[in-house]
Design a protein around this motif. Sequence first.
Motif, PDB file in Angstrom:
ATOM      1  N   GLY A  17      -4.175 -12.196  -2.956  1.00 12.65           N
ATOM      2  CA  GLY A  17      -4.284 -10.723  -2.965  1.00 12.65           C
ATOM      3  C   GLY A  17      -4.601 -10.215  -4.359  1.00 12.65           C
ATOM      4  N   GLY A  21      -8.088  -8.684  -4.832  1.00 14.84           N
ATOM      5  CA  GLY A  21      -7.885  -7.236  -4.926  1.00 14.84           C
ATOM      6  C   GLY A  21      -7.985  -6.712  -6.344  1.00 14.84           C
ATOM      7  N   GLY A 146      -6.091  -2.440  -6.050  1.00 16.78           N
ATOM      8  CA  GLY A 146      -5.984  -2.484  -4.596  1.00 16.78           C
ATOM      9  C   GLY A 146      -5.504  -1.110  -4.109  1.00 16.78           C
ATOM     10  N   LYS A 147      -5.656  -0.883  -2.800  1.00 19.93           N
ATOM     11  CA  LYS A 147      -5.294   0.415  -2.227  1.00 19.93           C
ATOM     12  C   LYS A 147      -3.833   0.798  -2.478  1.00 19.93           C
ATOM     13  CE  LYS A 147      -6.698   2.089   1.936  1.00 19.93           C
ATOM     14  NZ  LYS A 147      -6.841   1.917   3.384  1.00 19.93           N
ATOM     15  N   ASP A 148      -2.987  -0.234  -2.616  1.00 21.16           N
ATOM     16  CA  ASP A 148      -1.557   0.018  -2.790  1.00 21.16           C
ATOM     17  C   ASP A 148      -1.255   0.809  -4.066  1.00 21.16           C
ATOM     18  OD1 ASP A 148      -2.320  -2.438  -4.200  1.00 21.16           O
ATOM     19  OD2 ASP A 148      -0.197  -2.726  -4.609  1.00 21.16           O
ATOM     20  N   THR A 185      -6.121  -3.980   1.651  1.00 21.58           N
ATOM     21  CA  THR A 185      -4.901  -4.684   1.273  1.00 21.58           C
ATOM     22  C   THR A 185      -4.885  -6.034   1.980  1.00 21.58           C
ATOM     23  OG1 THR A 185      -3.754  -2.629   0.921  1.00 21.58           O
ATOM     24  CG2 THR A 185      -2.391  -4.556   1.315  1.00 21.58           C
ATOM     25  N   LYS A 193       1.696  -6.656   3.492  1.00 24.01           N
ATOM     26  CA  LYS A 193       0.890  -6.784   2.282  1.00 24.01           C
ATOM     27  C   LYS A 193       1.289  -8.052   1.529  1.00 24.01           C
ATOM     28  CE  LYS A 193       1.496  -5.019  -2.257  1.00 24.01           C
ATOM     29  NZ  LYS A 193       0.669  -5.759  -3.144  1.00 24.01           N
ATOM     30  N   SER A 195       2.359 -10.054  -1.332  1.00 19.26           N
ATOM     31  CA  SER A 195       3.032  -9.566  -2.534  1.00 19.26           C
ATOM     32  C   SER A 195       3.883 -10.663  -3.129  1.00 19.26           C
ATOM     33  CB  SER A 195       3.949  -8.418  -2.118  1.00 19.26           C
ATOM     34  OG  SER A 195       3.895  -7.374  -3.030  1.00 19.26           O
TER      35      SER A 195
END
Length: 325
Positions: A17, A21, A146-148, A185, A193, A195
């Motif tokens: 990610g 990302g 990233g979108k987060d 994500t 997600k 993480s």
Amino acid sequence: MARILTGIQSSGRPHLGNILGAIAPAIELSKDPKNESFFFIADLHSLTSLKDGGERRAFVRAIAATWLAFGFDYKKNVFWRQSRVQEHTELAWYLSCFTPFPMLANATSFKEKSEKLADVNAGLFTYPVLQAADILLYNANIIPVGKDQKQHLEMTKDIASRFNQLAGEDILVLPEPQIDERIMTIPGLDGQKMSKSYHNYIDIFLPENELKKVIKKIVSDSTPLEEPKDPDSDITFKLYSLIASPAEIETMRANYLNGGYGYGHAKQALLECMLEKFAEPRRIFNYYMENDPELESILVEGEEKARAIAQETIVKVRKVLGFSS
Ligand code: ATP
Ligand code: MG
């Protein structure tokens, strides 16, 4: 000249990610001669979740090695550990006094994390303020994330505007998030997600046999091998389609829809695809992990460059606030 800034927390090993990302898109942008890139290891941020110093040191190394493994040019750009440039914490304190409490209380990522994590500390709550300091210290204009992270960047702009309003001039530069909508994500092994702090991630630098074990843990439904499967609701397929070529993706999609193709087959294809696509980064990563003094001297060199820029900003901020003459 645009300044691009990206940070990765040293709260775990870097994962797929982070790479898809944040790291890979940021390195792509850094190749444009019009851009100047600032990439840092957010080791102070990692303290919100990780307390062990030895582990942090090891994760910092792994993250530094990941940037280099994906072709980051540390000579042309700026590369440093956040904790080694003390202006980050100083600016974070000043900015926290320009941050409305409800803005932090409404942060989606805090709400999500505080529901999932056992250790909900004040650092986790004020995290967006330290993040604002990371960005504003370097007058960064483009933040590929990233979108987060979108909401946090809105907060950075809001905090910077409040400070500029008091100063009566634009001392802090308002950044723009740059989100690659295609990447979105990236899901972790369990579909949430991916993480570091959820321990649901894929570390692409693991030795083959360990990577295989991790990929096996990707959650799938219980559709029997013979039956057709829905590729679009499956995590293995999603991950595969992020790294495989369009032709490979179409082949796997057809396999899912035809049936007779199990999740085990898809996972094996995902493993092989990762080993192939990431062969060169895996080699460079291992080289730096085995050459600690070389990695250290690259970081120290970057920290000198970062400090000089951060100091220019902090001097202006101190002056506005009456902390210097
Ligand atoms: P933590 O769990 O400690 O917050 P993380 O895995 O979320 O760690 P960060 O260091 O917070 O990673 O994020 C570094 C960068 O990677 C950010 O730009 C973030 O947007 C991006 N990123 C993190 N996880 C993902 C993901 N699952 N998909 C896409 N981008 C991601
Ligand atoms: Mg995160």
